[in-house]
Design an enzyme around this catalytic site. Structure first.
Site, PDB file in Angstrom:
ATOM      1  N   TYR A  45       0.869  -1.178   0.000  1.00  0.00           N
ATOM      2  CA  TYR A  45       0.000   0.000   0.000  1.00  0.00           C
ATOM      3  C   TYR A  45       0.905   1.226   0.000  1.00  0.00           C
ATOM      4  O   TYR A  45       1.432   1.619   1.047  1.00  0.00           O
ATOM      5  CB  TYR A  45      -0.881  -0.056   1.248  1.00  0.00           C
ATOM      6  CG  TYR A  45      -1.956   0.990   1.362  1.00  0.00           C
ATOM      7  CD1 TYR A  45      -3.206   0.786   0.795  1.00  0.00           C
ATOM      8  CD2 TYR A  45      -1.742   2.167   2.089  1.00  0.00           C
ATOM      9  CE1 TYR A  45      -4.226   1.724   0.942  1.00  0.00           C
ATOM     10  CE2 TYR A  45      -2.753   3.107   2.242  1.00  0.00           C
ATOM     11  CZ  TYR A  45      -3.988   2.883   1.668  1.00  0.00           C
ATOM     12  OH  TYR A  45      -4.985   3.809   1.822  1.00  0.00           O
ATOM     13  N   THR A  84       1.824   6.310  14.883  1.00  0.00           N
ATOM     14  CA  THR A  84       2.036   7.155  13.704  1.00  0.00           C
ATOM     15  C   THR A  84       1.288   6.645  12.471  1.00  0.00           C
ATOM     16  O   THR A  84       0.672   7.430  11.756  1.00  0.00           O
ATOM     17  CB  THR A  84       3.547   7.256  13.386  1.00  0.00           C
ATOM     18  OG1 THR A  84       4.233   7.680  14.567  1.00  0.00           O
ATOM     19  CG2 THR A  84       3.799   8.247  12.271  1.00  0.00           C
ATOM     20  N   GLU A 130      -1.417   4.976   9.907  1.00  0.00           N
ATOM     21  CA  GLU A 130      -2.872   5.145   9.795  1.00  0.00           C
ATOM     22  C   GLU A 130      -3.359   6.407  10.516  1.00  0.00           C
ATOM     23  O   GLU A 130      -4.462   6.440  11.047  1.00  0.00           O
ATOM     24  CB  GLU A 130      -3.609   3.908  10.322  1.00  0.00           C
ATOM     25  CG  GLU A 130      -3.528   2.718   9.406  1.00  0.00           C
ATOM     26  CD  GLU A 130      -3.996   3.033   7.984  1.00  0.00           C
ATOM     27  OE1 GLU A 130      -5.134   3.479   7.819  1.00  0.00           O
ATOM     28  OE2 GLU A 130      -3.200   2.837   7.047  1.00  0.00           O
ATOM     29  N   ARG A 147       0.673   1.476  39.575  1.00  0.00           N
ATOM     30  CA  ARG A 147       1.198   1.596  38.215  1.00  0.00           C
ATOM     31  C   ARG A 147       0.727   0.447  37.319  1.00  0.00           C
ATOM     32  O   ARG A 147       0.489   0.643  36.131  1.00  0.00           O
ATOM     33  CB  ARG A 147       2.734   1.628  38.244  1.00  0.00           C
ATOM     34  CG  ARG A 147       3.297   2.848  38.958  1.00  0.00           C
ATOM     35  CD  ARG A 147       4.752   2.625  39.363  1.00  0.00           C
ATOM     36  NE  ARG A 147       5.629   2.485  38.213  1.00  0.00           N
ATOM     37  CZ  ARG A 147       6.865   1.972  38.277  1.00  0.00           C
ATOM     38  NH1 ARG A 147       7.347   1.528  39.429  1.00  0.00           N
ATOM     39  NH2 ARG A 147       7.606   1.892  37.189  1.00  0.00           N
ATOM     40  N   GLN A 175       3.533  -0.380  43.232  1.00  0.00           N
ATOM     41  CA  GLN A 175       3.507  -1.278  42.081  1.00  0.00           C
ATOM     42  C   GLN A 175       2.076  -1.452  41.580  1.00  0.00           C
ATOM     43  O   GLN A 175       1.805  -1.399  40.379  1.00  0.00           O
ATOM     44  CB  GLN A 175       4.101  -2.636  42.463  1.00  0.00           C
ATOM     45  CG  GLN A 175       4.404  -3.557  41.278  1.00  0.00           C
ATOM     46  CD  GLN A 175       5.732  -3.262  40.599  1.00  0.00           C
ATOM     47  OE1 GLN A 175       6.372  -2.257  40.888  1.00  0.00           O
ATOM     48  NE2 GLN A 175       6.157  -4.125  39.697  1.00  0.00           N
TER      49      GLN A 175
END
Length: 664
Positions: A135, A422, A424, A333, A330
């Site tokens: 493509y 980044t 599409e 996060r 922990q």
């Protein structure tokens, strides 16, 4: 010790039916059985081994990828796999390859933009892999701005051909996967010029290489753009550079589903509306959201299992140290990332439904939901890929120093995944598209046009601008209605604030440029609302299985309240909650972490990933981490010799020099 499950005690704590949760995660019993069967088929086949992948030089890595792709095709034929099964097999082979673009972009472009006659000619060849396609849209000088592409396709009525040409260096196609070394054909996007007029960008089927000796055809310059981020990672993909020097193709190789050029050179719109092309875009973006949940869940599975294996500090009277997963820092996060994996999975399921709905409406010439579908798929692609990229890196840090080893699986997973932010559509550019849609929706509120779908809450704008949270104690934040209204009010008020600021500018485009950062924040708030609302909708469904719904309620609470805590500034400045209510939300969040803790290992087991697919010593199902890390270190070819190459040439003279200096 081999054969011992070091996480068995953790698995005994599960307060729910893990096998049923596997089905919930997969989406259905059919999907679970399919993924379970195909993932094990790949894991048990030595031909798909990942061993040593990160240590291979680029040429060897690429050759090994070609071998695996050919072997996968051989197995697909031998086993007579359906298209669905074949797609699943390629996913579990888990190596970026030219086939990703052939099946994922080239074929959908032919199906979405080609006429019936064109599909009859090209699709059988593509399905049998007698041609291999890519493509070719992005150029060296233009990516997100598709309308700025420079490659030209000029029609020559004398020969009934298009002349494909790259007029500048920056018009070179740059990045298409599969282009560099493998593809024989490409769908090339170029500016259609006929009779001296530029009709904008259109797709063209262009042969690049000979089907006999694979050499580039005359006028075609093509190659690979070079090494990319990571060790193995995306370097198994031949991302390419391509330029044309007046390459001629037959007129009927213009993709002509929505427009065509006659023999006389006249540009004609077909009866099929251009909006039909949006169907393919919705499909691709929902696939990317589904991939985000896969990548996030892989990283979380590794980090959760290792956090239960790893012990540090806290030893009492010579006893065992504390499991890292028991530290609140922990959990704070890790557990929101686990909740995000489930949240993205469920919003991905909803996007599958949306794609089906959009497709059916397009077939009936109903384009009413297209703007909303375009905006929400753009925004969710951006939101989920950004959160996943950040989440994988956070999981690496959650695994301490060992997370930095390639054998942890996390550096490779990160390097393979981050391009999704980044390709599409750049994530910031996509959120600006969402913001435009939100501003348009608000501008139409007074016209009687009712907002639909994911912006239907805007129809209650007066209430949402006035209301205040009625939360009085921490447990009130467990009510879905309390959470949902908080996210709706935040999103509505941020969008209205942007609209008011925009109205102060005489030139709207200048205002949009000036307020771009605020508009992106408003778009993100809207997209987070969509994910929260779809998670809540999932909970309203009939969910069978012991303890399943309760665990999903905990995960939904963690996802939404963590976002509320993280973006507390938004909720406070918009005036919906007080600082006391924000504090109560955080109290409830900590309580939910404690509820999740005994079930953490079983919740990642429900992803049903094989050790082959995870490809992580830290994330091994049996938790046998340290012996396997030690073994892996000694298997590294770097340790074949006790004395490194170059020692006698460089280090020995240095040491001898130091000894002589010491005698002076």
């Amino acid at each position: 010790m081999e054969g011992v499950d070091y996480l068995a005690d953790e698995r005994k704590k599960a307060g729910f039916d893990v096998d049923e949760m596997k089905i919930v995660w997969a989406g259905s019993r059919h999907d679970f059985e399919l993924t379970d069967r195909i993932s094990k088929l790949v894991a048990n086949d030595p031909g798909f081994s990942k061993e040593g992948r990160t240590m291979l030089p680029r040429k060897e890595l690429f050759k090994n990828t070609l071998r695996k792709a050919a072997y996968a095709w051989k197995r697909i034929i031998e086993l007579r796999l359906s298209q669905e099964e074949a797609t699943m097999l390629r996913r579990y082979v888990d190596e970026p390859a030219f086939t990703d673009l052939h099946w994922g972009m080239f074929i959908p472009a032919l199906k979405g933009q080609g006429t019936d006659k064109q599909q009859e000619k090209w699709l059988p060849l593509a399905y049998k892999m007698q041609i291999i396609g890519c493509y070719a849209q992005t150029e060296l000088g233009h990516g997100s701005n598709v309308q700025g592409l420079e490659t030209t396709a000029t029609f020559d009525p004398q020969t009934d051909e298009f002349v494909i040409h790259s007029p500048t260096l920056t018009s070179s196609k740059w990045w298409p996967g599969g282009l560099g070394k493998v593809s024989t054909h490409a769908v090339v996007y170029a500016r259609l010029i006929t009779d001296g007029k530029d009709y904008g960008v259109n797709g063209f089927i262009v042969q690049l290489r000979s089907l006999e000796d694979h050499k580039p055809l005359p006028g075609v310059t093509v190659g690979d753009i070079g090494m990319k981020f990571g060790n193995g990672a995306y370097n198994s993909m031949d991302n390419g550079v391509l330029s044309f020097d007046h390459v001629r193709i037959p007129r009927d190789q213009m993709l002509m589903r929505v427009s065509q050029v006659t023999k006389e050179g006249k540009y004609v719109q077909s009866d099929i509306p251009r909006q039909l092309l949006y169907g393919t875009m919705v499909y691709v973006r929902q696939s990317i959201v589904a991939d985000a949940s896969l990548a996030m869940s892989r990283a979380v599975c590794i980090a959760t299992r290792y956090s239960a294996v790893r012990r540090q500090f806290g030893s009492q009277n010579g006893g065992q140290e504390t499991q890292v997963i028991d530290y609140k820092t922990q959990q704070n996060r890790l557990f929101p990332l686990l909740a995000s994996a489930y949240a993205f999975r469920f919003v991905g399921e909803w996007l599958k439904w949306l794609y089906t709905d959009v497709t059916q409406r397009l077939a009936a010439n109903d384009f009413s939901t297209l703007p909303e579908a375009h905006a929400c798929t753009a925004g969710l692609k951006s939101l989920t890929t950004s959160a996943t990229a950040d989440g994988i890196e956070e999981c690496r840090k959650l695994c301490g120093g060992h997370g930095y080893l390639c054998s942890s699986g996390l550096p490779e997973l990160f390097a393979v995944y981050v391009p999704a932010c980044t390709y599409e559509g750049d994530n910031v550019v996509l959120q600006l598209q969402v913001a435009r849609f939100l501003m348009k929706t608000i501008s139409q509120l007074g016209t009687g046009k009712k907002p639909v779908g994911t912006v239907s809450y805007m129809g209650r704008i007066e209430h949402l601008m006035q209301c205040r949270s009625d939360v009085k104690q921490a447990e009130d934040w467990l009510k879905p209605s309390a959470v949902l209204e908080a996210f709706e009010a935040r999103s509505a008020r941020m969008s209205v604030a942007c609209a008011k600021n925009l109205s102060k500018f005489e030139n709207q485009e200048e205002g949009f440029a000036e307020l771009a950062a605020d508009l992106v924040e408003a778009a993100i708030a809207h997209c987070q609302l969509i994910v929260v609302s779809k998670f809540i909708e999932k909970l309203q469904q009939n969910i069978p299985g012991r303890g399943i719904k309760q665990q999903l309620e905990v995960l939904c609470g963690i996802y939404s309240l963590f976002l509320l805590h993280k973006h507390q500034g938004d909720f406070l400045w918009t005036g919906y909650i007080t600082s006391k209510q924000g504090s109560l939300a955080n109290d409830q969040l900590r309580a939910l972490y404690s509820q999740l803790r005994p079930n953490a290992i079983s919740l990642v087991d429900a992803f049903n990933y094989t050790d082959h697919y995870l490809d992580s010593i830290l994330g091994r199902y049996d938790g046998n981490v340290y012996p396997k890390l030690y073994e892996a270190a000694w298997k590294d070819p770097f340790n074949k010799s006790d004395i490194a190459d170059g020692f006698h040439e460089y280090i020995r003279p240095l040491l001898k020099q130091q000894l002589r200096t010491a005698k002076l």
